[in-house]
Scaffold this motif. Structure first.
Motif, PDB file in Angstrom:
ATOM      1  N   ALA A   1      41.073  39.455  31.147  1.00 23.59           N
ATOM      2  CA  ALA A   1      40.442  38.486  30.249  1.00 23.59           C
ATOM      3  C   ALA A   1      39.249  39.065  29.494  1.00 23.59           C
ATOM      4  O   ALA A   1      38.820  38.508  28.484  1.00 23.59           O
ATOM      5  CB  ALA A   1      39.997  37.249  31.037  1.00 23.59           C
TER       6      ALA A   1
ATOM      7  N   THR B   1      46.227  31.623  31.719  1.00 25.16           N
ATOM      8  CA  THR B   1      44.818  31.316  31.975  1.00 25.16           C
ATOM      9  C   THR B   1      44.663  29.908  32.522  1.00 25.16           C
ATOM     10  O   THR B   1      43.874  29.679  33.454  1.00 25.16           O
ATOM     11  CB  THR B   1      44.004  31.481  30.692  1.00 25.16           C
TER      12      THR B   1
ATOM     13  N   ASP C   1      33.190  43.206  41.152  1.00 26.94           N
ATOM     14  CA  ASP C   1      34.634  43.202  40.937  1.00 26.94           C
ATOM     15  C   ASP C   1      35.268  44.312  41.762  1.00 26.94           C
ATOM     16  O   ASP C   1      35.172  45.491  41.430  1.00 26.94           O
ATOM     17  CB  ASP C   1      34.938  43.398  39.447  1.00 26.94           C
TER      18      ASP C   1
ATOM     19  N   ALA D   1      36.265  39.780  31.222  1.00 28.92           N
ATOM     20  CA  ALA D   1      35.081  39.221  31.865  1.00 28.92           C
ATOM     21  C   ALA D   1      33.982  40.261  32.051  1.00 28.92           C
ATOM     22  O   ALA D   1      32.798  39.964  31.865  1.00 28.92           O
ATOM     23  CB  ALA D   1      35.457  38.601  33.211  1.00 28.92           C
TER      24      ALA D   1
ATOM     25  N   ASP E   1      29.171  40.059  37.735  1.00 32.36           N
ATOM     26  CA  ASP E   1      30.566  40.229  37.329  1.00 32.36           C
ATOM     27  C   ASP E   1      31.417  39.985  38.572  1.00 32.36           C
ATOM     28  O   ASP E   1      31.602  40.872  39.401  1.00 32.36           O
ATOM     29  CB  ASP E   1      30.764  41.648  36.778  1.00 32.36           C
TER      30      ASP E   1
ATOM     31  N   VAL F   1      35.685  33.378  31.514  1.00 32.85           N
ATOM     32  CA  VAL F   1      36.196  33.966  30.276  1.00 32.85           C
ATOM     33  C   VAL F   1      37.686  33.678  30.226  1.00 32.85           C
ATOM     34  O   VAL F   1      38.457  34.120  31.095  1.00 32.85           O
ATOM     35  CB  VAL F   1      35.911  35.470  30.211  1.00 32.85           C
TER      36      VAL F   1
ATOM     37  N   GLY G   1      36.919  36.114  35.157  1.00 33.25           N
ATOM     38  CA  GLY G   1      38.040  35.969  34.239  1.00 33.25           C
ATOM     39  C   GLY G   1      38.980  34.867  34.658  1.00 33.25           C
ATOM     40  O   GLY G   1      39.261  34.700  35.847  1.00 33.25           O
TER      41      GLY G   1
ATOM     42  N   ARG H   1      37.715  38.017  40.636  1.00 30.68           N
ATOM     43  CA  ARG H   1      38.494  36.790  40.504  1.00 30.68           C
ATOM     44  C   ARG H   1      39.239  36.448  41.802  1.00 30.68           C
ATOM     45  O   ARG H   1      39.264  35.300  42.235  1.00 30.68           O
ATOM     46  CB  ARG H   1      39.494  36.923  39.354  1.00 30.68           C
TER      47      ARG H   1
ATOM     48  N   THR I   1      38.547  32.781  24.542  1.00 38.11           N
ATOM     49  CA  THR I   1      38.833  33.911  23.676  1.00 38.11           C
ATOM     50  C   THR I   1      40.140  33.645  22.922  1.00 38.11           C
ATOM     51  O   THR I   1      41.003  32.897  23.376  1.00 38.11           O
ATOM     52  CB  THR I   1      38.939  35.222  24.468  1.00 38.11           C
TER      53      THR I   1
END
Length: 246
Positions: free
Chosen positions: A29, A163, A54, A31, A134, A156, A24, A137, A186
């Motif tokens: 986000a 962002t 994650d 993700a 995944d 994402v 993300g 971040r 997005t």
């Protein structure tokens, strides 16, 4: 670009797996949802494993409605070191349709040891056609993730200034290893930031876009991530763009 294998063959794919990392651009986000939708699309044509890395998530199996399904999670692989049999790992994982899922565990929240992650992921690249990771971040920003092992990295990216700042904070960690790096934007944008403007601000190409689909969010709360809707269609388009679906 590495081409993915397309079938399970005695636990080994015909070539090293294509490794796709999803992260993300900022918190919230979407993700994890996109990673799952992309993995499901890839699993239609190639042996695919969705891997939850994650550390802040309660387990991607919850998002998919698999939390009560038997199968191995990361805490069960604490002793998986050295020459790990990827085919055996895949055989023990819960399934989300045709996609195998390696999730963290909400009841055992300790993150896996980085050495275990490295050995298990290496093993899975010999037993699958596509791995969808995944990514965490925070780990990407700190340079502590497996982003460097990815062939493709997709960010994402909601269209807002948070962002932009978030992507710039980790951009060096994304682009310095030779991966094909791009945005999945997005929207809509709360202040009118366009997709092209977002791409210019972070100097990354756009690989796809996703509209806001509140029906998908509601359906996920009831029964896990649905197989139709804007997210699923966007994942299909991106999958074709990066070569994991025809």
């Amino acid at each position: 670009m590495t081409q993915p294998g397309v079938v399970w063959a005695a636990g080994v794919s015909s070539a090293r797996a294509l490794v796709v990392g999803i992260v993300g651009g900022r918190g919230g986000a979407g993700a994890s949802s996109f990673a799952a939708a992309l993995a499901r699309r890839a699993a239609g044509t190639s042996a695919t494993v969705l891997v939850d890395l994650d550390r802040s998530c309660a387990g991607i199996d919850v998002l998919l409605g698999l939390e009560q399904v038997d199968g191995v999670r990361w805490p069960d692989l604490g002793g998986a070191r050295g020459d790990v049999d990827g085919g055996q790992v895949v055989a023990l994982l819960p399934r989300w349709g045709r996609c195998a899922v390696l999730s963290t565990d909400r009841s055992r929240p300790v993150p896996p040891d980085p050495a275990v992650v490295a050995d298990v992921l290496h093993a899975l690249t010999t037993a699958a056609g596509v791995l969808v990771l995944d990514l965490d971040r925070g780990a990407v920003v700190a340079g502590e993730s497996v982003a460097a092992a990815c062939d493709v990295l997709l960010v994402v990216a909601p269209r807002d200034l948070r962002t932009v700042a978030g992507v710039l904070a980790m951009r060096e960690q994304l682009v310095g290893h030779g991966a094909d790096v791009g945005l999945v934007a997005t929207g809509p944008a709360p202040a009118g930031l366009g997709v092209a403007e977002l791409a210019r601000a972070v100097d990354l190409p756009v690989r796809g876009t996703i509209g806001i689909d509140r029906r998908t969010a509601a359906a996920t709360e009831r029964a896990g991530l649905p197989s139709s809707g804007l997210l699923a269609r966007a994942a299909s388009r991106v999958a074709r763009t990066i070569g994991v679906a025809s």
